[in-house]
Design a protein around this motif. Structure first.
Motif, PDB file in Angstrom:
ATOM      1  N   THR A 169       0.833  -1.208   0.000  1.00  0.00           N
ATOM      2  CA  THR A 169       0.000   0.000   0.000  1.00  0.00           C
ATOM      3  C   THR A 169       0.866   1.257   0.000  1.00  0.00           C
ATOM      4  O   THR A 169       0.629   2.200  -0.754  1.00  0.00           O
ATOM      5  CB  THR A 169      -0.928  -0.005   1.241  1.00  0.00           C
ATOM      6  OG1 THR A 169      -1.610  -1.249   1.291  1.00  0.00           O
ATOM      7  CG2 THR A 169      -1.932   1.116   1.174  1.00  0.00           C
ATOM      8  N   ASP A 191     -14.446   3.829  -8.534  1.00  0.00           N
ATOM      9  CA  ASP A 191     -14.577   2.853  -7.462  1.00  0.00           C
ATOM     10  C   ASP A 191     -16.014   2.916  -6.956  1.00  0.00           C
ATOM     11  O   ASP A 191     -16.562   4.004  -6.755  1.00  0.00           O
ATOM     12  CB  ASP A 191     -13.587   3.274  -6.357  1.00  0.00           C
ATOM     13  CG  ASP A 191     -13.265   2.164  -5.381  1.00  0.00           C
ATOM     14  OD1 ASP A 191     -14.157   1.335  -5.119  1.00  0.00           O
ATOM     15  OD2 ASP A 191     -12.135   2.153  -4.876  1.00  0.00           O
ATOM     16  N   CYS A 237     -11.334  -5.620  -3.032  1.00  0.00           N
ATOM     17  CA  CYS A 237      -9.873  -5.682  -3.106  1.00  0.00           C
ATOM     18  C   CYS A 237      -9.181  -5.389  -1.777  1.00  0.00           C
ATOM     19  O   CYS A 237      -7.949  -5.364  -1.733  1.00  0.00           O
ATOM     20  CB  CYS A 237      -9.361  -4.711  -4.168  1.00  0.00           C
ATOM     21  SG  CYS A 237      -9.928  -5.132  -5.817  1.00  0.00           S
ATOM     22  N   ASP A 238      -9.936  -5.134  -0.718  1.00  0.00           N
ATOM     23  CA  ASP A 238      -9.309  -4.984   0.594  1.00  0.00           C
ATOM     24  C   ASP A 238      -8.453  -6.231   0.837  1.00  0.00           C
ATOM     25  O   ASP A 238      -8.964  -7.355   0.764  1.00  0.00           O
ATOM     26  CB  ASP A 238     -10.423  -4.869   1.647  1.00  0.00           C
ATOM     27  CG  ASP A 238      -9.874  -4.750   3.067  1.00  0.00           C
ATOM     28  OD1 ASP A 238      -8.691  -5.095   3.292  1.00  0.00           O
ATOM     29  OD2 ASP A 238     -10.637  -4.330   3.952  1.00  0.00           O
ATOM     30  N   ASP A 279     -13.544  -3.208  -6.555  1.00  0.00           N
ATOM     31  CA  ASP A 279     -13.698  -2.080  -5.640  1.00  0.00           C
ATOM     32  C   ASP A 279     -12.721  -2.151  -4.484  1.00  0.00           C
ATOM     33  O   ASP A 279     -12.244  -3.223  -4.124  1.00  0.00           O
ATOM     34  CB  ASP A 279     -15.121  -2.079  -5.067  1.00  0.00           C
ATOM     35  CG  ASP A 279     -16.175  -1.977  -6.153  1.00  0.00           C
ATOM     36  OD1 ASP A 279     -15.928  -1.272  -7.146  1.00  0.00           O
ATOM     37  OD2 ASP A 279     -17.246  -2.617  -6.008  1.00  0.00           O
ATOM     38  N   SER A 280     -12.477  -0.979  -3.882  1.00  0.00           N
ATOM     39  CA  SER A 280     -11.506  -0.938  -2.784  1.00  0.00           C
ATOM     40  C   SER A 280     -12.121  -1.258  -1.428  1.00  0.00           C
ATOM     41  O   SER A 280     -11.454  -1.772  -0.555  1.00  0.00           O
ATOM     42  CB  SER A 280     -10.857   0.443  -2.717  1.00  0.00           C
ATOM     43  OG  SER A 280     -11.831   1.410  -2.332  1.00  0.00           O
ATOM     44  N   ALA A 335     -12.679   1.049   0.538  1.00  0.00           N
ATOM     45  CA  ALA A 335     -11.784   1.936   1.305  1.00  0.00           C
ATOM     46  C   ALA A 335     -12.527   2.566   2.479  1.00  0.00           C
ATOM     47  O   ALA A 335     -13.676   2.975   2.353  1.00  0.00           O
ATOM     48  CB  ALA A 335     -11.240   3.030   0.394  1.00  0.00           C
ATOM     49  N   GLN A 395      -6.643   4.120   1.165  1.00  0.00           N
ATOM     50  CA  GLN A 395      -7.047   2.734   0.891  1.00  0.00           C
ATOM     51  C   GLN A 395      -7.668   2.564  -0.490  1.00  0.00           C
ATOM     52  O   GLN A 395      -7.929   1.429  -0.919  1.00  0.00           O
ATOM     53  CB  GLN A 395      -8.014   2.235   1.968  1.00  0.00           C
ATOM     54  CG  GLN A 395      -7.331   2.080   3.326  1.00  0.00           C
ATOM     55  CD  GLN A 395      -8.296   1.713   4.437  1.00  0.00           C
ATOM     56  OE1 GLN A 395      -9.474   1.484   4.202  1.00  0.00           O
ATOM     57  NE2 GLN A 395      -7.790   1.660   5.659  1.00  0.00           N
ATOM     58  N   LEU A 396      -7.865   3.676  -1.207  1.00  0.00           N
ATOM     59  CA  LEU A 396      -8.344   3.535  -2.588  1.00  0.00           C
ATOM     60  C   LEU A 396      -7.348   2.726  -3.416  1.00  0.00           C
ATOM     61  O   LEU A 396      -7.724   2.108  -4.407  1.00  0.00           O
ATOM     62  CB  LEU A 396      -8.580   4.916  -3.215  1.00  0.00           C
ATOM     63  CG  LEU A 396      -9.776   5.701  -2.647  1.00  0.00           C
ATOM     64  CD1 LEU A 396      -9.781   7.126  -3.176  1.00  0.00           C
ATOM     65  CD2 LEU A 396     -11.103   5.023  -2.980  1.00  0.00           C
ATOM     66  N   TYR A 423      -6.226  -0.012  -2.800  1.00  0.00           N
ATOM     67  CA  TYR A 423      -6.499  -1.452  -2.732  1.00  0.00           C
ATOM     68  C   TYR A 423      -6.885  -2.021  -4.099  1.00  0.00           C
ATOM     69  O   TYR A 423      -6.644  -3.194  -4.373  1.00  0.00           O
ATOM     70  CB  TYR A 423      -7.626  -1.744  -1.732  1.00  0.00           C
ATOM     71  CG  TYR A 423      -7.259  -1.592  -0.276  1.00  0.00           C
ATOM     72  CD1 TYR A 423      -5.928  -1.531   0.136  1.00  0.00           C
ATOM     73  CD2 TYR A 423      -8.255  -1.523   0.705  1.00  0.00           C
ATOM     74  CE1 TYR A 423      -5.600  -1.400   1.479  1.00  0.00           C
ATOM     75  CE2 TYR A 423      -7.926  -1.404   2.052  1.00  0.00           C
ATOM     76  CZ  TYR A 423      -6.607  -1.341   2.434  1.00  0.00           C
ATOM     77  OH  TYR A 423      -6.300  -1.226   3.757  1.00  0.00           O
ATOM     78  N   VAL A 424      -7.512  -1.171  -4.917  1.00  0.00           N
ATOM     79  CA  VAL A 424      -7.908  -1.656  -6.242  1.00  0.00           C
ATOM     80  C   VAL A 424      -6.676  -2.049  -7.066  1.00  0.00           C
ATOM     81  O   VAL A 424      -6.695  -3.054  -7.766  1.00  0.00           O
ATOM     82  CB  VAL A 424      -8.745  -0.598  -6.979  1.00  0.00           C
ATOM     83  CG1 VAL A 424      -9.004  -1.012  -8.410  1.00  0.00           C
ATOM     84  CG2 VAL A 424     -10.066  -0.407  -6.259  1.00  0.00           C
TER      85      VAL A 424
END
Ligand SMILES: [Zn+2]
Ligand SMILES: [Zn+2]
Length: 338
Positions: free
Chosen positions: A34, A108, A270-271, A295-296, A298, A303-304, A306-307
């Motif tokens: 990240t 997202d 995608c977290d 999607d994230s 987030a 945390q966006l 994550y995608v």
């Protein structure tokens, strides 16, 4: 070796470590992945200067893995994990640079704000999405059922709508959509009244509790959810947390086929703590005719990314961009979710 490529490798390592039950080490790898996406360090230059450990969170082990990645483009550590967990080799075609990265992810569809359990405001999340080049961001806070997350009922949703309208007036170059992440209750009904759901731009329905139901009952529960006229997306469809909590078991093919028949999208959340659907189930969903969203989920602006970490899962699932709703332009997206 770009920071994105290095981050993708670290993210896959984290994913496999979680599957082994080593969530502690997995978290360390996810964190560095990240950070690399956010800060985009020049790994080549750092490698040359012997400074890989100056990247936040990088200790001796991860530095060694990064050094090998920069030098050879591969990671024996990842290869070993794949072998140990019997992950099939990626073919050359799959290894080619992802068209997902290059071909225009536009927005997202799953993000939280401080209206529920997120850590940032609507505007902060929207600005972060804009700076990533998105056309749109859907704010999808929680419904009231899970009280610990300060979920939104009809009144607070109406108030949030006014804030989102105001944000859209102010912000240029990004459109904020108002959605909800509504709980799929034990009996398959949803945690908010129909008229409340009808007023939103999109509805994600997610299973959060009672995931260990008998598969037959769970199948009925999920079938009811995907038949609901206002549901657009099923969020993290199994509810799993690799390494700590197994996901719900149900007749996936039957639910995916029913979702496809009703135009309901299945999510790849995608977290790194979820990665749900898995690549295997995402491939099944696609073969059943479902569209997917990447999607994230987030809960904070950073945390966006994550995608970016999840793109490899869509690639491994063999999902083409024409099946991913995040590649749609806003007017097309609105039509799909109308
Ligand atoms: Zn959720
Ligand atoms: Zn969520």
């Amino acid at each position: 070796m770009s920071p994105e490529e290095a981050a993708a490798t670290l993210a896959e390592i984290a994913y496999l470590l979680r599957h082994k039950g080593d969530s502690h080490r997995a978290r360390a790898f996810s964190r560095v992945a990240t950070t690399m996406l956010r800060d985009r360090p020049d790994v080549q230059a750092l490698r040359a200067a012997g400074g890989l450990e100056t990247i936040d969170g990088v200790g001796a082990t991860i530095a060694r893995i990064l050094a090998e990645l920069v030098d050879t483009g591969t990671s024996t550590y990842l290869d070993k994990l794949r072998e140990e967990l019997k992950q099939p080799e990626l073919t050359d075609k799959e290894l080619a640079l992802s068209p997902l990265v290059e071909m225009g992810y536009r927005g997202d569809l799953h993000a939280h704000t401080d209206w529920s359990d997120g850590h940032a405001s609507i505007t902060e999340m929207a600005l972060a999405a804009k700076s990533r080049g998105y056309e749109y961001l859907a704010i999808t806070d929680h419904s009231p059922r899970i009280t610990v997350v300060n979920g939104l009922g009809p009144e607070r949703l109406a108030a949030q709508r006014r804030m989102i309208d105001a944000a859209n007036q102010e912000l240029e170059g990004i459109t904020v959509l108002q959605g909800i992440e509504v709980d799929i209750l034990e009996d398959g009904t949803l945690d908010l009244p129909d008229e409340t759901l009808a007023a939103l731009d999109l509805v994600i329905a997610s299973p959060h509790v009672k995931l260990r139901m008998e598969p037959a009952a769970m199948t009925e529960r999920m079938l009811l959810a995907v038949r609901h006229p206002h549901v657009d997306i099923v969020g993290h469809p199994t509810g799993r947390r690799p390494g700590s909590r197994p996901g719900a078991e149900y007749d996936f093919a039957q639910v995916f086929r029913e979702a496809a028949a009703h135009g309901v999208v299945m999510e790849i959340d995608c977290d790194p703590a979820r990665m749900d659907l898995s690549p295997e189930l995402a491939a099944l969903a696609a073969s059943c005719g479902c569209r997917l969203s990447l999607d994230s989920d987030a809960h904070a602006p950073d945390q966006l990314v994550y995608v970016d970490l999840g793109v490899w899962m869509a690639r491994r699932a063999g999902v083409e961009t024409d099946r991913l709703v995040n590649w749609l332009r806003l007017p097309e997206l609105r039509e799909v979710f109308a």
